[in-house]
Design a protein around this motif. Structure first.
Motif, PDB file in Angstrom:
ATOM      1  N   LEU A 154      29.384 -25.211  19.766  1.00  0.00           N
ATOM      2  CA  LEU A 154      29.107 -24.133  20.474  1.00  0.00           C
ATOM      3  C   LEU A 154      28.107 -23.283  20.066  1.00  0.00           C
ATOM      4  O   LEU A 154      27.245 -22.405  20.695  1.00  0.00           O
ATOM      5  CB  LEU A 154      30.425 -23.517  20.747  1.00  0.00           C
TER       6      LEU A 154
ATOM      7  N   GLN B 246      39.502 -24.509  31.360  1.00  0.00           N
ATOM      8  CA  GLN B 246      39.837 -25.377  30.106  1.00  0.00           C
ATOM      9  C   GLN B 246      40.639 -26.344  30.763  1.00  0.00           C
ATOM     10  O   GLN B 246      41.345 -26.435  31.851  1.00  0.00           O
ATOM     11  CB  GLN B 246      40.725 -24.551  29.262  1.00  0.00           C
TER      12      GLN B 246
ATOM     13  N   ARG C  75      33.267 -23.744  26.410  1.00  0.00           N
ATOM     14  CA  ARG C  75      34.027 -24.758  26.019  1.00  0.00           C
ATOM     15  C   ARG C  75      34.444 -25.655  27.335  1.00  0.00           C
ATOM     16  O   ARG C  75      34.826 -26.632  27.354  1.00  0.00           O
ATOM     17  CB  ARG C  75      35.304 -24.217  25.359  1.00  0.00           C
TER      18      ARG C  75
ATOM     19  N   ALA D  17      35.616 -18.216  29.020  1.00  0.00           N
ATOM     20  CA  ALA D  17      35.016 -19.295  28.413  1.00  0.00           C
ATOM     21  C   ALA D  17      34.827 -20.712  29.353  1.00  0.00           C
ATOM     22  O   ALA D  17      34.974 -21.640  28.905  1.00  0.00           O
ATOM     23  CB  ALA D  17      35.576 -19.930  26.882  1.00  0.00           C
TER      24      ALA D  17
ATOM     25  N   ARG E 178      33.269 -29.041  17.258  1.00  0.00           N
ATOM     26  CA  ARG E 178      33.153 -28.117  18.722  1.00  0.00           C
ATOM     27  C   ARG E 178      32.581 -26.645  18.255  1.00  0.00           C
ATOM     28  O   ARG E 178      31.819 -26.448  19.049  1.00  0.00           O
ATOM     29  CB  ARG E 178      34.369 -28.258  19.233  1.00  0.00           C
ATOM     30  N   ILE E 179      32.951 -26.193  17.406  1.00  0.00           N
ATOM     31  CA  ILE E 179      32.524 -24.578  17.159  1.00  0.00           C
ATOM     32  C   ILE E 179      31.073 -24.851  16.678  1.00  0.00           C
ATOM     33  O   ILE E 179      30.357 -23.958  17.277  1.00  0.00           O
ATOM     34  CB  ILE E 179      33.382 -24.058  15.996  1.00  0.00           C
TER      35      ILE E 179
END
Length: 452
Positions: A175, A200, A183, A197, A171-172
């Motif tokens: 991104l 969520q 996210r 961000a 995921r990082i």
């Protein structure tokens, strides 16, 4: 064994034997079905015991074969229960290869779900005969039992942190390569999205302000952006405005057309204004958006849970807006503070259950008006301090023009709205300034490019 109706519950002993055989002759086969079926999914009790022993061996990184499974069952004093080594040897002759273990495991899982449905049906029948006075409690219990059956097959269990770390790295990395990709689900307001961000999954977001400041307008702008630009499936539960009023606002904001002129039938036909072409284009854009509205005049927590679950199962649901929290009804109607506490907690649990962000609009108490300037604080949340506790994010809207105690509003602040992120469980707090266009009852990102 027969059920209460004298019928044999759905099961397939051949499929169960085939799964166990495949696991005995291929020690790697457990990787294909270990997260699909559980010992409880087997109809025959001794099959569940054998599978449980296999899972224990797998967790201990030991090989799964006839000898190791027999020894494991002997250690737990269950070898005789399953029919001794002779039954294990008999299982190994069920299939020749493990190539179809996944298909056989799916049959076992399907029959298990059907048996659970039968059991839940009996439980719901029992609830009906009990005749509880509180029908809402009974309906909620029945619906929860049925919903749990559908969720168990998808429900995640405890996972190793190594698995989560692997997913986190992916995921990082995504991104990082995404050039600012968020996210969560973007709201369309860059400064708010920068702080949060995006919205969520599993988060409860509270958007609060005094009346006529723009709570609903901001929520609708966010919902519209998510549905149109993020292609999210958005649900709006409006307990205050009708669906016609909401659609008017959404349409005018998308088209950039004066809301009052549209409501009074005074749209302009001039070439300069082009109100009708703008509305036509906006209708085309909005008609393709997955935006769903429910304008029930009253709704309790159970009804909202039911509607949200149904929508997620039928058409999908990525984000839910509730307008507004204080109009919802709880079970404890004698104590308003406890009632709001129950509602806020229920919304947070629903967000976690459905794994979506829920944005709930909330009123503020009149205490905020006693201050000068009347800038909201967390203690101003109306009726309950539990709203602050349950929420992952709390945002306030402050417009100086609407603050009667602040004196005359400077011309350059007449259309400015200050959005304060007063609580952010997983990130920084801060503020953002937006432009409020009263003609269309909508907010816009503030142009700061020409600031000195």
């Amino acid at each position: 064994m027969a059920d209460s109706l004298g019928k044999i519950p759905p099961h397939n002993l051949e499929a169960e034997s085939a799964v166990l055989c495949a696991l005995l002759i291929d020690h790697n086969a457990i990787l294909k079905v270990g997260d699909l079926i559980t010992p409880e999914d087997f109809y025959h009790e001794k099959h569940g015991i054998i599978f449980s022993a296999m899972l224990a061996l797998f967790e201990q990184r030991e090989s799964i074969d006839l000898l190791s499974v027999a020894n494991r069952l002997k250690e737990t004093n269950e070898l005789e229960v399953v029919g001794n080594r002779s039954y294990l040897a008999e299982l190994t002759n069920t299939v020749a290869t493990s190539s179809r273990i996944l298909q056989h495991a799916q049959i076992v899982k399907k029959d298990s779900i059907l048996r659970k449905l039968i059991s839940v049906g009996a439980d719901i029948t029992s609830l009906g005969f009990q005749g509880e006075e509180d029908i809402e409690t009974t309906l909620d219990a029945a619906q929860q039992k049925l919903y749990n059956v559908t969720q168990r097959s998808l429900q995640q269990k405890f996972v190793s942190i190594s698995t989560v770390l692997s997913e986190a790295f992916e995921r990082i990395d995504e991104l990082h390569k995404g050039d600012g990709k968020l996210r969560g689900i973007a709201s369309g307001f860059k400064d708010i999205d920068y702080l949060l961000a995006g919205f969520q999954p599993s988060n409860l977001i509270i958007l609060a302000a005094r009346p006529s400041v723009g709570k609903t307008s901001l929520a609708l702008d966010m919902a519209r952006y998510m549905a149109v630009h993020e292609k999210a499936k958005v649900g709006i539960l409006s307990l205050e405005m009708s669906k016609e009023e909401l659609v008017d606002r959404i349409l005018c904001a998308e088209a950039g057309v004066d809301l009052w002129r549209m409501r009074t039938g005074k749209l302009s036909d001039s070439e300069d204004a082009q109100d009708f072409p703008k509305i036509g284009n906006a209708m085309g854009v909005l008609s393709e958006a997955a935006l769903y509205i429910d304008d029930s005049s009253s709704a309790n927590l159970m009804e909202i849970r039911t509607k949200a679950r149904r929508m997620q199962m039928e058409s999908g649901l990525d984000v839910l807006f509730v307008d507004y929290l204080q109009l919802m009804e709880g079970r404890n109607t004698e104590n308003r503070v406890q009632e709001i506490s129950e509602i806020s907690r229920g919304l947070k649990l629903l967000a976690k259950e459905l794994r979506i962000p829920i944005i709930a609009i909330s009123q503020l108490s009149r205490a905020v008006e006693s201050r000068n300037p009347a800038i909201p604080k967390l203690s101003d949340l109306r009726d309950s301090g539990s709203i602050e506790q349950d929420a992952d994010v709390v945002m306030f809207i402050y417009r100086k023009k609407m603050d009667k105690g602040s004196g005359e509003c400077p011309p350059d602040e007449l259309r400015i709205a200050e959005i304060s992120v007063a609580k952010h469980r997983n990130g920084p707090v801060g503020g953002a300034k937006l432009f409020f266009k009263e003609e269309t009852a909508s907010f816009r990102n503030l142009d700061t490019r020409h600031k000195a």
